[in-house]
Write a protein that holds these residues in place. Structure first.
Motif, PDB file in Angstrom:
ATOM      1  N   ALA A  12       0.860  -1.186   0.000  1.00  0.00           N
ATOM      2  CA  ALA A  12       0.000   0.000   0.000  1.00  0.00           C
ATOM      3  C   ALA A  12       0.894   1.233   0.000  1.00  0.00           C
ATOM      4  CB  ALA A  12      -0.915   0.012   1.225  1.00  0.00           C
ATOM      5  N   ASN A  13       0.586   2.170  -0.872  1.00  0.00           N
ATOM      6  CA  ASN A  13       1.404   3.373  -1.030  1.00  0.00           C
ATOM      7  C   ASN A  13       0.917   4.474  -0.088  1.00  0.00           C
ATOM      8  OD1 ASN A  13       3.095   2.625  -3.599  1.00  0.00           O
ATOM      9  ND2 ASN A  13       0.981   2.055  -4.076  1.00  0.00           N
ATOM     10  N   LEU A  14       1.044   4.231   1.200  1.00  0.00           N
ATOM     11  CA  LEU A  14       0.475   5.156   2.183  1.00  0.00           C
ATOM     12  C   LEU A  14       1.244   6.461   2.301  1.00  0.00           C
ATOM     13  CD1 LEU A  14      -0.637   2.774   5.080  1.00  0.00           C
ATOM     14  CD2 LEU A  14      -1.949   3.594   3.116  1.00  0.00           C
ATOM     15  N   SER A  15       2.443   6.530   1.735  1.00  0.00           N
ATOM     16  CA  SER A  15       3.157   7.812   1.725  1.00  0.00           C
ATOM     17  C   SER A  15       2.695   8.697   0.568  1.00  0.00           C
ATOM     18  CB  SER A  15       4.663   7.581   1.644  1.00  0.00           C
ATOM     19  OG  SER A  15       5.029   6.971   0.413  1.00  0.00           O
ATOM     20  N   ASN A  16       1.830   8.194  -0.288  1.00  0.00           N
ATOM     21  CA  ASN A  16       1.290   8.967  -1.396  1.00  0.00           C
ATOM     22  C   ASN A  16       0.533  10.184  -0.864  1.00  0.00           C
ATOM     23  OD1 ASN A  16      -1.058   9.563  -3.433  1.00  0.00           O
ATOM     24  ND2 ASN A  16       0.410   8.354  -4.611  1.00  0.00           N
ATOM     25  N   VAL A  40       4.134  -0.758   3.710  1.00  0.00           N
ATOM     26  CA  VAL A  40       4.092   0.459   2.907  1.00  0.00           C
ATOM     27  C   VAL A  40       5.186   0.387   1.840  1.00  0.00           C
ATOM     28  CG1 VAL A  40       4.134   2.968   2.953  1.00  0.00           C
ATOM     29  CG2 VAL A  40       3.288   1.699   4.940  1.00  0.00           C
ATOM     30  N   THR A  41       4.807   0.613   0.609  1.00  0.00           N
ATOM     31  CA  THR A  41       5.723   0.432  -0.515  1.00  0.00           C
ATOM     32  C   THR A  41       6.639   1.637  -0.704  1.00  0.00           C
ATOM     33  OG1 THR A  41       3.962  -0.819  -1.603  1.00  0.00           O
ATOM     34  CG2 THR A  41       5.845  -0.186  -2.952  1.00  0.00           C
ATOM     35  N   GLY A  42       7.936   1.354  -0.865  1.00  0.00           N
ATOM     36  CA  GLY A  42       8.891   2.375  -1.249  1.00  0.00           C
ATOM     37  C   GLY A  42       9.104   2.333  -2.752  1.00  0.00           C
ATOM     38  N   THR A  43       8.874   3.450  -3.431  1.00  0.00           N
ATOM     39  CA  THR A  43       8.936   3.473  -4.896  1.00  0.00           C
ATOM     40  C   THR A  43      10.016   4.410  -5.434  1.00  0.00           C
ATOM     41  OG1 THR A  43       7.219   5.165  -4.922  1.00  0.00           O
ATOM     42  CG2 THR A  43       6.512   2.872  -5.185  1.00  0.00           C
ATOM     43  N   SER A  44      10.649   5.149  -4.562  1.00  0.00           N
ATOM     44  CA  SER A  44      11.736   6.054  -4.937  1.00  0.00           C
ATOM     45  C   SER A  44      12.565   6.278  -3.685  1.00  0.00           C
ATOM     46  CB  SER A  44      11.188   7.397  -5.451  1.00  0.00           C
ATOM     47  OG  SER A  44      10.543   8.093  -4.399  1.00  0.00           O
ATOM     48  N   GLU A  45      13.667   6.982  -3.835  1.00  0.00           N
ATOM     49  CA  GLU A  45      14.476   7.274  -2.645  1.00  0.00           C
ATOM     50  C   GLU A  45      13.641   8.035  -1.623  1.00  0.00           C
ATOM     51  OE1 GLU A  45      18.579   9.630  -1.353  1.00  0.00           O
ATOM     52  OE2 GLU A  45      18.016   9.490  -3.483  1.00  0.00           O
ATOM     53  N   ARG A  46      12.962   9.080  -2.054  1.00  0.00           N
ATOM     54  CA  ARG A  46      12.163   9.873  -1.122  1.00  0.00           C
ATOM     55  C   ARG A  46      10.995   9.068  -0.562  1.00  0.00           C
ATOM     56  NH1 ARG A  46       9.201  15.776  -2.152  1.00  0.00           N
ATOM     57  NH2 ARG A  46       8.084  15.814  -0.159  1.00  0.00           N
ATOM     58  N   ALA A  47      10.286   8.374  -1.439  1.00  0.00           N
ATOM     59  CA  ALA A  47       9.128   7.593  -0.979  1.00  0.00           C
ATOM     60  C   ALA A  47       9.553   6.496  -0.013  1.00  0.00           C
ATOM     61  CB  ALA A  47       8.381   7.003  -2.168  1.00  0.00           C
ATOM     62  N   PRO A  59       4.212   2.257  14.926  1.00  0.00           N
ATOM     63  CA  PRO A  59       5.060   1.080  15.181  1.00  0.00           C
ATOM     64  C   PRO A  59       4.229  -0.172  15.440  1.00  0.00           C
ATOM     65  CG  PRO A  59       5.020   2.537  17.096  1.00  0.00           C
ATOM     66  CD  PRO A  59       4.352   3.289  15.980  1.00  0.00           C
ATOM     67  N   GLY A  60       4.686  -1.277  14.869  1.00  0.00           N
ATOM     68  CA  GLY A  60       4.006  -2.549  15.057  1.00  0.00           C
ATOM     69  C   GLY A  60       2.904  -2.809  14.053  1.00  0.00           C
ATOM     70  N   TYR A  61       2.312  -1.729  13.510  1.00  0.00           N
ATOM     71  CA  TYR A  61       1.220  -1.916  12.548  1.00  0.00           C
ATOM     72  C   TYR A  61       1.695  -1.746  11.107  1.00  0.00           C
ATOM     73  CZ  TYR A  61      -3.386  -1.808  10.421  1.00  0.00           C
ATOM     74  OH  TYR A  61      -4.478  -2.081   9.641  1.00  0.00           O
ATOM     75  N   LEU A  62       2.689  -0.893  10.902  1.00  0.00           N
ATOM     76  CA  LEU A  62       3.230  -0.677   9.571  1.00  0.00           C
ATOM     77  C   LEU A  62       4.665  -1.164   9.490  1.00  0.00           C
ATOM     78  CD1 LEU A  62       2.065   2.962   8.664  1.00  0.00           C
ATOM     79  CD2 LEU A  62       0.867   0.808   8.241  1.00  0.00           C
ATOM     80  N   SER A  63       4.989  -1.813   8.378  1.00  0.00           N
ATOM     81  CA  SER A  63       6.354  -2.068   7.960  1.00  0.00           C
ATOM     82  C   SER A  63       6.500  -1.421   6.585  1.00  0.00           C
ATOM     83  CB  SER A  63       6.641  -3.571   7.886  1.00  0.00           C
ATOM     84  OG  SER A  63       6.439  -4.194   9.135  1.00  0.00           O
ATOM     85  N   SER A  64       7.670  -1.554   5.969  1.00  0.00           N
ATOM     86  CA  SER A  64       7.839  -0.921   4.665  1.00  0.00           C
ATOM     87  C   SER A  64       8.820  -1.694   3.810  1.00  0.00           C
ATOM     88  CB  SER A  64       8.315   0.528   4.827  1.00  0.00           C
ATOM     89  OG  SER A  64       9.635   0.581   5.325  1.00  0.00           O
ATOM     90  N   THR A  65       8.921  -1.256   2.563  1.00  0.00           N
ATOM     91  CA  THR A  65       9.973  -1.713   1.657  1.00  0.00           C
ATOM     92  C   THR A  65      10.825  -0.498   1.297  1.00  0.00           C
ATOM     93  OG1 THR A  65       8.813  -1.320  -0.438  1.00  0.00           O
ATOM     94  CG2 THR A  65       8.367  -3.413   0.702  1.00  0.00           C
ATOM     95  N   ALA A  66      11.974  -0.743   0.719  1.00  0.00           N
ATOM     96  CA  ALA A  66      12.846   0.352   0.283  1.00  0.00           C
ATOM     97  C   ALA A  66      13.392   0.014  -1.093  1.00  0.00           C
ATOM     98  CB  ALA A  66      13.994   0.578   1.265  1.00  0.00           C
ATOM     99  N   GLY A  67      13.101   0.867  -2.052  1.00  0.00           N
ATOM    100  CA  GLY A  67      13.571   0.596  -3.405  1.00  0.00           C
ATOM    101  C   GLY A  67      13.194   1.691  -4.369  1.00  0.00           C
ATOM    102  N   VAL A  68      13.554   1.467  -5.624  1.00  0.00           N
ATOM    103  CA  VAL A  68      13.301   2.444  -6.683  1.00  0.00           C
ATOM    104  C   VAL A  68      12.542   1.760  -7.821  1.00  0.00           C
ATOM    105  CG1 VAL A  68      14.371   3.955  -8.400  1.00  0.00           C
ATOM    106  CG2 VAL A  68      15.301   3.844  -6.077  1.00  0.00           C
ATOM    107  N   VAL A  96      13.497  -5.391  -0.390  1.00  0.00           N
ATOM    108  CA  VAL A  96      14.072  -4.430  -1.332  1.00  0.00           C
ATOM    109  C   VAL A  96      13.102  -4.278  -2.505  1.00  0.00           C
ATOM    110  CG1 VAL A  96      15.972  -3.967  -2.922  1.00  0.00           C
ATOM    111  CG2 VAL A  96      16.436  -4.995  -0.673  1.00  0.00           C
ATOM    112  N   GLY A  97      12.753  -3.050  -2.800  1.00  0.00           N
ATOM    113  CA  GLY A  97      11.820  -2.785  -3.879  1.00  0.00           C
ATOM    114  C   GLY A  97      10.804  -1.732  -3.449  1.00  0.00           C
ATOM    115  N   GLU A  98      10.012  -1.295  -4.295  1.00  0.00           N
ATOM    116  CA  GLU A  98       9.490  -1.931  -5.482  1.00  0.00           C
ATOM    117  C   GLU A  98      10.482  -1.727  -6.625  1.00  0.00           C
ATOM    118  OE1 GLU A  98       5.463  -1.438  -8.256  1.00  0.00           O
ATOM    119  OE2 GLU A  98       5.655  -0.339  -6.374  1.00  0.00           O
ATOM    120  N   CYS A  99      10.953  -2.819  -7.179  1.00  0.00           N
ATOM    121  CA  CYS A  99      11.942  -2.733  -8.247  1.00  0.00           C
ATOM    122  C   CYS A  99      11.553  -3.681  -9.379  1.00  0.00           C
ATOM    123  CB  CYS A  99      13.330  -3.066  -7.718  1.00  0.00           C
ATOM    124  SG  CYS A  99      13.526  -4.712  -6.998  1.00  0.00           S
TER     125      CYS A  99
END
Length: 269
Positions: A12-16, A40-47, A59-68, A96-99
């Motif tokens: 889910a792109n919750l940082s959108n 929460v999906t990471g789609t760029s360095e900033r995101a 904390p505890g409810y959200l995790s994330s990915t990191a990628g471009v 690692v991703g979304e890649c």
């Protein structure tokens, strides 16, 4: 909608920006709908930085990915690589991703996309974290790179899979997991996916919303702004369960087990 067993939204792109005004309410509705955890999906360095920050806020409810994402591959450079690697090493960053590769809209060139994708595959190998993958209109190139690195990867999930049965079987041959979104509810575009899902082993299945995108088209009442939210994840579950002719509750239990094992994630209901 399903309340228990609780579900995990793997993308889910919750940082959108479309969630900036009411994220607390979005998360509250997700919990009420039976969503136990959101990645929460990471789609760029900033995101990716923004996604990671949200994991600290909830904390505890959200995790994330990191990628471009391949759309952002033109921005991949040494600084971005260092930033993503530092983020991806965090305990709350699960993959690692979304890649991947996307030859549909071509916001970055094929050369830029392949270089960015391969660098992130190499990063996932170094960190021994799974990859969260994106592919659109680039199956052959994407599959060739993934096949090269798959033996060294701890895991790979093809996020938002929308392909056909042959593509599905190719990914399964690489021992990939498959993420299914509200695309399966789309009567215009989802026919190939609905046919393919019949051949998807239940232990390779995960579900996601890809919010704010891909709002399920079969909702009895659609929001005026067309924004998807994690609270609609049970709609995806029910659509897949109907195709597989299995109880949604039984399928939800299997999907949650798959997801927790894949991401090494321990959740509570």
């Amino acid at each position: 909608m399903l309340q228990k067993p609780a579900l995990i939204d793997i993308g889910a792109n919750l940082s959108n920006r479309r969630f900036h005004a009411d994220l607390d309410a979005v998360i509250s509705r997700a919990k009420e709908a039976g969503v136990a955890h959101i990645i929460v999906t990471g789609t760029s360095e900033r995101a990716s930085h923004d996604a990671h920050a949200l994991t600290q806020t909830y904390p505890g409810y959200l995790s994330s990915t990191a990628g471009v994402h391949p759309h952002e591959a033109k921005n991949w450079n040494a600084q971005a690589a260092r930033s993503i690697e530092k983020l991806a090493a965090s305990k709350t960053v699960l993959a690692v991703g979304e890649c991947g590769l996307d030859y549909n809209r071509m916001f970055s060139t094929e050369v830029q996309q392949r270089a960015c994708f391969e660098a992130q595959l190499q990063l996932a190998v170094r960190l021994q974290k799974p990859v969260f993958l994106h592919e659109r209109d680039a199956h052959d190139d994407f599959f060739a790179l993934l096949r090269q690195y798959r033996p060294q990867l701890t895991g790979a999930v093809v996020h938002c899979f929308t392909g056909n049965t042959d593509e599905l079987r190719a990914y399964l041959d690489l021992d990939c997991h498959i993420g299914i979104t509200g695309w399966i509810c789309d009567e215009r575009r989802g026919d190939d996916l609905r046919k393919a899902v019949k051949f998807l082993p239940k232990d390779k299945l995960m579900i996601e919303t890809d919010a704010p995108f891909l709002l399920p088209r079969n909702l009895p009442v659609r929001p005026d702004d067309g924004r998807n939210e994690p609270m609609y994840l049970p709609v995806v579950l029910e659509a897949v369960a109907a195709i597989l002719r299995i109880s949604p509750v039984t399928l939800a239990q299997q999907i949650r087990k798959n997801t927790e094992q894949f991401f090494d994630l321990l959740t509570t209901e």
